[in-house]
Design an enzyme around this catalytic site. Structure first.
Site, PDB file in Angstrom:
ATOM      1  N   LYS A  10       3.471   5.482  -8.490  1.00  0.00           N
ATOM      2  CA  LYS A  10       3.296   5.507 -10.200  1.00  0.00           C
ATOM      3  C   LYS A  10       2.359   4.491 -10.687  1.00  0.00           C
ATOM      4  O   LYS A  10       2.290   3.343 -10.278  1.00  0.00           O
ATOM      5  CB  LYS A  10       4.653   5.156 -10.760  1.00  0.00           C
ATOM      6  CG  LYS A  10       5.519   6.468 -10.038  1.00  0.00           C
ATOM      7  CD  LYS A  10       5.222   7.943 -10.690  1.00  0.00           C
ATOM      8  CE  LYS A  10       5.887   9.042  -9.956  1.00  0.00           C
ATOM      9  NZ  LYS A  10       5.213  10.459 -10.134  1.00  0.00           N
ATOM     10  N   LEU A  11       2.109   4.781 -11.911  1.00  0.00           N
ATOM     11  CA  LEU A  11       0.902   4.058 -12.827  1.00  0.00           C
ATOM     12  C   LEU A  11       1.819   3.115 -13.393  1.00  0.00           C
ATOM     13  O   LEU A  11       3.028   3.356 -13.812  1.00  0.00           O
ATOM     14  CB  LEU A  11       0.496   4.834 -14.160  1.00  0.00           C
ATOM     15  CG  LEU A  11      -0.445   4.065 -14.580  1.00  0.00           C
ATOM     16  CD1 LEU A  11      -1.706   3.690 -13.982  1.00  0.00           C
ATOM     17  CD2 LEU A  11      -0.988   5.052 -15.999  1.00  0.00           C
TER      18      LEU A  11
ATOM     19  N   HIS B  17      -5.016  -0.644  -1.576  1.00  0.00           N
ATOM     20  CA  HIS B  17      -5.553   0.519  -1.174  1.00  0.00           C
ATOM     21  C   HIS B  17      -6.159   0.872   0.193  1.00  0.00           C
ATOM     22  O   HIS B  17      -6.629  -0.029   0.774  1.00  0.00           O
ATOM     23  CB  HIS B  17      -6.515   0.804  -2.245  1.00  0.00           C
ATOM     24  CG  HIS B  17      -7.302   1.880  -2.425  1.00  0.00           C
ATOM     25  ND1 HIS B  17      -6.812   3.188  -3.150  1.00  0.00           N
ATOM     26  CD2 HIS B  17      -8.198   2.379  -2.125  1.00  0.00           C
ATOM     27  CE1 HIS B  17      -7.309   3.776  -3.129  1.00  0.00           C
ATOM     28  NE2 HIS B  17      -8.673   3.873  -2.564  1.00  0.00           N
TER      29      HIS B  17
END
Ligand code: GRF
Length: 204
Positions: free
Chosen positions: A90-91, A108
């Site tokens: 989620k952001l 990432h």
């Protein structure tokens, strides 16, 4: 005089294998950090079970993760000095990014600045790498700011794309590198007290 361990909070939405790598590394002699809280927006996240088995406190937040004041209060209540996003989908609300500016990192599964940005997570990242014909992938650890996947890069680990790779095979190879890279970065942060900037030679 002994220096206190760096207090690390982890946000995770999934299986938590990166969290596990951190939990294991925190037990190394002289690791210099400890996991003080694991937060998930999914009550069924494997990460919560892993934390529970390690005796680390856990909290579940609402699925959309958008209660910025609540999340910031949880992290501050745990006296977190570093926040690690380890498969957190989620952001992070701007309020939390601001409260932990320069003290929050994300892992990432590709070599940023390529293959990042909104919507680029999970399998899609590896599909995009394969579709591009890139010969090299690998995890990136970067500081979190208000833009998706664009904060300062702290470290990367090159992973070759093999002939015949499908997204799952590539993801599995990158994930192994993640499990080495993430503890190395957190240890380096604990050692220096600040966001490190590591070359591959320093971590391999
Ligand atoms: C990892 O590939 C990480 O890079 C990405 O999400 C995945 C999480 O895996 N952000 P896990 O939950 O740590 O096993």
């Amino acid at each position: 005089m002994t220096v206190a361990d760096l207090r690390v909070a982890v946000l995770a939405s999934g299986g938590g294998s990166n969290l596990q790598a951190l939990l294991d590394a925190a037990r190394d002699p002289g690791a210099g950090f400890k996991i003080v809280l694991v937060i998930s927006n999914r009550p069924d996240a494997g990460a919560l079970a892993r934390a529970g088995r390690a005796g680390v406190p856990t909290t579940t937040i609402p699925a959309d993760g958008q209660d910025g004041a609540g999340l910031a209060a949880l992290l501050q209540g745990a006296r977190a000095e570093l926040v690690v996003l380890a498969g957190y989908l989620k952001l992070v609300p701007p309020q939390v990014v601001a409260a932990f500016a320069g003290r929050m990192l994300n892992i990432h599964p590709a070599l940023l600045p390529a293959f990042g940005g909104p919507g680029m997570y999970g399998r899609r990242v590896h599909e995009a790498v394969l579709a591009s014909g890139a010969r090299l992938s690998g995890p990136t650890i970067h500081l979190v700011d208000e833009r998706y996947d664009q904060g300062r890069i702290l470290a990367q680990w090159p992973v070759p794309v093999a002939p015949g790779d499908d997204p799952d095979a590539l993801a599995a190879r990158v994930l192994e590198a993640e499990h080495r890279l993430l503890p190395a970065v957190v240890k380096a942060w604990a050692r220096t007290g600040e966001a490190p900037s590591l070359t591959f030679a320093e971590i391999a």
